[in-house]
Motif scaffolding. Structure first.
Motif, PDB file in Angstrom:
ATOM      1  N   THR A  87       0.756  -1.147  -0.024  1.00 17.04           N
ATOM      2  CA  THR A  87      -0.149   0.018  -0.050  1.00 17.04           C
ATOM      3  C   THR A  87       0.949   1.246   0.105  1.00 17.04           C
ATOM      4  OG1 THR A  87      -0.231  -0.090   2.372  1.00 17.04           O
ATOM      5  CG2 THR A  87      -2.094  -1.125   1.332  1.00 17.04           C
ATOM      6  N   GLU A 279      -1.865   1.363  11.267  1.00 16.52           N
ATOM      7  CA  GLU A 279      -1.742   2.228  10.047  1.00 16.52           C
ATOM      8  C   GLU A 279      -1.964   1.275   8.777  1.00 16.52           C
ATOM      9  OE1 GLU A 279       0.883   5.293  10.467  1.00 16.52           O
ATOM     10  OE2 GLU A 279      -0.177   6.651  11.794  1.00 16.52           O
ATOM     11  N   ALA A 282      -5.167  -0.736   8.724  1.00 21.56           N
ATOM     12  CA  ALA A 282      -6.123   0.262   8.097  1.00 21.56           C
ATOM     13  C   ALA A 282      -5.894   0.273   6.585  1.00 21.56           C
ATOM     14  CB  ALA A 282      -5.967   1.314   8.735  1.00 21.56           C
ATOM     15  N   SER A 283      -4.514   0.486   6.102  1.00 18.58           N
ATOM     16  CA  SER A 283      -4.490   0.662   4.861  1.00 18.58           C
ATOM     17  C   SER A 283      -4.806  -0.510   3.929  1.00 18.58           C
ATOM     18  CB  SER A 283      -2.937   0.959   4.392  1.00 18.58           C
ATOM     19  OG  SER A 283      -2.224  -0.089   4.551  1.00 18.58           O
ATOM     20  N   GLU A 285      -7.213  -2.751   4.777  1.00 14.85           N
ATOM     21  CA  GLU A 285      -8.547  -2.621   4.973  1.00 14.85           C
ATOM     22  C   GLU A 285      -9.319  -2.019   3.822  1.00 14.85           C
ATOM     23  OE1 GLU A 285     -10.840  -4.476   6.580  1.00 14.85           O
ATOM     24  OE2 GLU A 285      -9.101  -5.734   7.424  1.00 14.85           O
ATOM     25  N   THR A 286      -8.707  -0.724   3.481  1.00 18.13           N
ATOM     26  CA  THR A 286      -9.035   0.132   2.610  1.00 18.13           C
ATOM     27  C   THR A 286      -8.940  -0.372   1.244  1.00 18.13           C
ATOM     28  OG1 THR A 286      -8.451   2.009   4.137  1.00 18.13           O
ATOM     29  CG2 THR A 286      -8.819   2.474   1.642  1.00 18.13           C
ATOM     30  N   SER A 287      -7.962  -1.210   1.041  1.00 14.68           N
ATOM     31  CA  SER A 287      -7.574  -1.702  -0.501  1.00 14.68           C
ATOM     32  C   SER A 287      -8.651  -2.710  -0.813  1.00 14.68           C
ATOM     33  CB  SER A 287      -6.243  -2.312  -0.473  1.00 14.68           C
ATOM     34  OG  SER A 287      -5.280  -1.082  -0.576  1.00 14.68           O
ATOM     35  N   THR A 288      -8.914  -3.441   0.234  1.00 10.37           N
ATOM     36  CA  THR A 288      -9.863  -4.874   0.038  1.00 10.37           C
ATOM     37  C   THR A 288     -11.411  -4.337   0.396  1.00 10.37           C
ATOM     38  OG1 THR A 288      -9.672  -5.231   2.362  1.00 10.37           O
ATOM     39  CG2 THR A 288      -8.288  -6.499   1.072  1.00 10.37           C
ATOM     40  N   HIS A 289     -11.669  -3.201   0.598  1.00 11.11           N
ATOM     41  CA  HIS A 289     -13.367  -2.696   0.637  1.00 11.11           C
ATOM     42  C   HIS A 289     -13.621  -1.735  -0.030  1.00 11.11           C
ATOM     43  CE1 HIS A 289     -12.718  -5.824   4.242  1.00 11.11           C
ATOM     44  NE2 HIS A 289     -13.763  -6.123   3.791  1.00 11.11           N
ATOM     45  N   VAL A 290     -12.882  -0.479   0.317  1.00  4.57           N
ATOM     46  CA  VAL A 290     -13.051   0.752  -0.226  1.00  4.57           C
ATOM     47  C   VAL A 290     -12.441   0.930  -1.796  1.00  4.57           C
ATOM     48  CG1 VAL A 290     -13.103   3.321   0.067  1.00  4.57           C
ATOM     49  CG2 VAL A 290     -13.220   1.716   2.031  1.00  4.57           C
ATOM     50  N   SER A 308      -3.659  -3.800  -3.869  1.00  2.00           N
ATOM     51  CA  SER A 308      -3.679  -2.447  -3.311  1.00  2.00           C
ATOM     52  C   SER A 308      -4.297  -1.186  -4.024  1.00  2.00           C
ATOM     53  CB  SER A 308      -2.351  -2.100  -2.483  1.00  2.00           C
ATOM     54  OG  SER A 308      -1.262  -1.839  -3.560  1.00  2.00           O
ATOM     55  N   ARG A 309      -4.713  -0.237  -3.282  1.00  3.15           N
ATOM     56  CA  ARG A 309      -5.033   0.857  -4.321  1.00  3.15           C
ATOM     57  C   ARG A 309      -4.068   1.725  -4.621  1.00  3.15           C
ATOM     58  NH1 ARG A 309      -9.412   4.692  -1.393  1.00  3.15           N
ATOM     59  NH2 ARG A 309      -9.277   5.468  -3.709  1.00  3.15           N
TER      60      ARG A 309
END
Length: 684
Positions: A87, A279, A282-283, A285-290, A308-309
């Motif tokens: 990420t 952190e 959290a990054s 989680e953001t890549s897998t859901h948002v 990853s985003r």
């Protein structure tokens, strides 16, 4: 803060510092190693957070390794290992406090770091460092299969600092640094030699700078920082140690001062890594859901939630190149594929009307959790080792059994060790060093060489601007007393700014030249080597100048000094002849001053730059008839006349050198009219 400190002190009251540190490491299940000297004193210690082991094995492609200082009361250098996540975040992969930065210490720490990689086929692919030779050699020893890149940022800073110290004009600096940037960004190995020739041509008025760049950077290290080679390895866009510097800044901000013991420093590191891991999770989680709006296209359908985003953003940026890179790999360059493991423009052109397949993405970008490392596949058992230890124990006598038992107790009860913390280092060598950083408690590192150079030029510029506004009634300070000033003509003494002596070891002439050129007097043998090459390369010119082969051979033999054998008189520098060689080899104006004879040597071959501010004048003084010293002249001081042999032997393009200094040489001659104790060596 005071209450927490008191609580920690009460807990530690019954333990020694090292016992408490081991207790903390054991409590949080850290991976750690240490080694001792003098039986109990800690020499080196390495530790790594248990969650970091998972990250290291998942994010194993690129790591940064370097030392930082002023983190503890014992003044131990901290060797820091830093990695990068899919990420795009930075994480601390391990820490090692070392007694010193010798090769032995660094190799030990790197071997401990290698020990936390569970798979031999998943070792680091790229390690980025500064030009620390001990660290580079250690990387080559412990990780021979990985690529060691050097930080582009620090290389450029060092090149610029050297440029400023050797080249006088600001416009020339910018011109040279542009040429350097074009060389570093050379896109292919085939074009590199051509780019190097263009760079050397651009810097031809400053051969010392060209030699520094070639000998320090290009010849030994070009594959570690030039784009033509770095674009062939998967460095994920990391060609500087900026991430590392950022990690150090975060650590030192939390430390606040450099007076903490190893336990308090560990406490700060532990808190910092806990925040890092939170952190990073959290990054993930953001890549897998948002998912951002830009990725709600058919093109990215198979990648959403799987990579990853940060990787998606890289692909989106590369997709913008499709319209002009097209399907042609030669136009595309395929840099994104080789350096990031992601589809490049020519690959993406195939998916314009479809979806990017997941298998076109390197596995690194798909690792979005701490536990997905395949660690459960490894079944670890110590049954075999316990059986061997027990068998060995039964075979020993009583003394041997007691010794083995004491070693096992150290493993079974690590917090009851008898280790001592390292002694605080005390500086016993002279006065404290001057530093831009005046706070003794500060964690800020001492300025680098290039920072001193920048500061010097900043002061010079500010002084030059202030000088014009100073009142004419200002009275200058009286001239300070300089050693050996009486060894020069009385009229020239007012134009001497400083006299600096060198070691009187019969190499004093070459020592003075080396120091005046900025290489340091201990580089005198390097100057001899340079002058020898100059004589060999232009032998016909110098044979003619010196009046025959015999004198040429004498001068050539005088330069063959290995630095170990005693220097005889036939090896002493004869500046009357060697002055031509020095001026031509280093493209400088060499001035010789003495009571008996003074003269100016100009380069024999080069055309003088029209801007005289880029000319470099160095002055050597001959004192007591047997010793050379460095002499620093004031601006626009009178110059002694040029030797007649120069005008007879210089190249046509060099004939204009004296023209630019006629007024200064006439000024010198005007003084000589009043005192004719000058001996002209050109008079028959």
């Amino acid at each position: 803060m005071d209450a927490r400190s008191a609580c920690r002190s009460s807990i530690r009251r019954s333990d020694t510092e090292m016992q408490h540190l081991i207790k903390l490491l054991e409590r949080d299940q850290y991976i750690y190693w240490h080694r001792l000297k003098d039986k109990d004193v800690v020499r080196d210690i390495f530790w790594c957070h248990p969650d970091t082991v998972k990250l290291v094995n998942a994010c194993n492609l690129v790591f940064f390794i370097d030392s930082t200082y002023k983190t503890n009361r014992y003044k131990l250098p901290l060797l820091d290992f830093v990695g990068v996540t899919p990420t795009g975040m930075t994480f601390s992969a391990g820490f090692a406090y070392l007694e010193g930065e010798r090769l032995n210490n660094v190799v030990w720490a790197l071997k401990r770091f290698r020990g936390i990689f569970l798979r031999r086929d998943a070792l680091p692919g790229v390690i980025v460092t500064d030009r620390n030779l001990a660290l580079m050699n250690a990387v080559k020893t412990v990780f021979p299969e990985c690529t060691n890149l050097l930080c582009n940022f620090h290389i450029n800073k060092n090149i610029k600092a050297k440029c400023k110290s050797l080249i006088g004009s600001k416009h020339a600096w910018e011109y040279v640094m542009d040429a350097w940037g074009s060389l570093v960004d050379c896109p292919s190995e085939q074009q590199f030699d051509e780019c190097l020739k263009k760079f050397e041509m651009a810097c031809s008025p400053w051969p010392m700078f060209v030699d520094y760049v070639n000998e320090t950077w290009i010849i030994p290290h070009k594959k570690k920082f030039v784009t033509a080679w770095t674009n062939k390895v998967m460095h994920l866009g990391n060609t500087t140690t900026n991430r590392f510097e950022s990690a150090h800044w975060a650590l030192k901000r939390m430390l606040q001062n450099n007076l903490g013991d190893l336990c308090s420093v560990w406490d700060v590191m532990n808190n910092m890594m806990t925040l890092q891991h939170t952190e990073i999770k959290a990054s993930f989680e953001t890549s897998t859901h948002v998912v951002g709006y830009v990725f709600k296209k058919t093109l990215y359908k198979r990648l959403l939630g799987m990579i990853s985003r940060y990787a998606l953003n890289q692909i989106a940026a590369e997709f913008e190149r499709v319209h002009y890179a097209g399907k042609n790999p030669s136009t595309c360059g395929c840099v994104m594929r080789t350096t990031h493991g992601l589809p490049c423009a020519c690959e993406l052109s195939k998916y314009v009307l479809g979806c990017i397949p997941l298998d076109s993405i390197h596995m690194f970008w798909r690792r979005l959790n701490f536990s997905d490392q395949g660690l459960s596949m490894f079944e670890v058992s110590i049954k075999e080792e316990i059986e061997i230890i027990f068998k060995r124990f039964e075979e020993l006598d009583v003394c041997g059994k007691l010794m083995l038992k004491s070693k096992l107790r150290e493993i079974a009860y690590p917090d009851q060790n008898s280790m001592c913390h390292p002694p605080a280092k005390v500086n016993t060598k002279g006065a404290p060093k001057k530093s831009m950083n005046r706070n003794p408690r500060s964690t800020k590192r001492d300025p680098s060489y290039w920072k001193y150079v920048d500061a010097f030029h900043s002061v010079q510029n500010s002084n030059s601007s202030v000088r014009h506004s100073v009142s004419s009634s200002y009275q200058p300070n009286p001239r300070r007393i300089m050693p050996m000033l009486d060894q020069f003509q009385s009229f020239i003494q007012d134009f001497i700014d400083n006299i600096v002596d060198v070691k009187p070891d019969r190499n004093c002439g070459y020592r003075s030249v080396a120091s005046l050129l900025g290489m340091g007097e201990n580089s005198w043998s390097l100057v001899c080597n340079h002058l020898l090459k100059e004589l060999d390369k232009f032998s016909n010119d110098y044979i003619k100048l010196f009046g025959g082969m015999d004198r040429f051979k004498e001068l050539r033999m005088s330069l063959l000094v290995d630095g170990l054998t005693k220097v005889n008189m036939d090896k002493w520098m004869d500046i009357i002849d060697m002055g031509y060689v020095i001026a031509s080899r280093y493209n400088v104006i060499l001035v010789l001053l003495s009571q008996q004879q003074s003269m100016t040597f100009f380069p024999l071959r080069s055309q003088p730059p029209t801007d005289s501010s880029v000319h470099r004048i160095i002055c050597v003084g001959h004192v007591y008839n047997n010793h050379f010293v460095q002499v620093y002249l004031k601006d626009c001081c009178p110059l002694p006349p040029v030797s007649l042999l120069w005008s007879r032997n210089c190249y046509p393009q060099a004939k204009h050198w004296p023209t630019l200094y006629i007024s200064r040489m006439q000024h010198y001659q005007s003084f000589m009219m009043f005192k004719r104790d000058y001996v002209d060596i050109n008079e028959d």
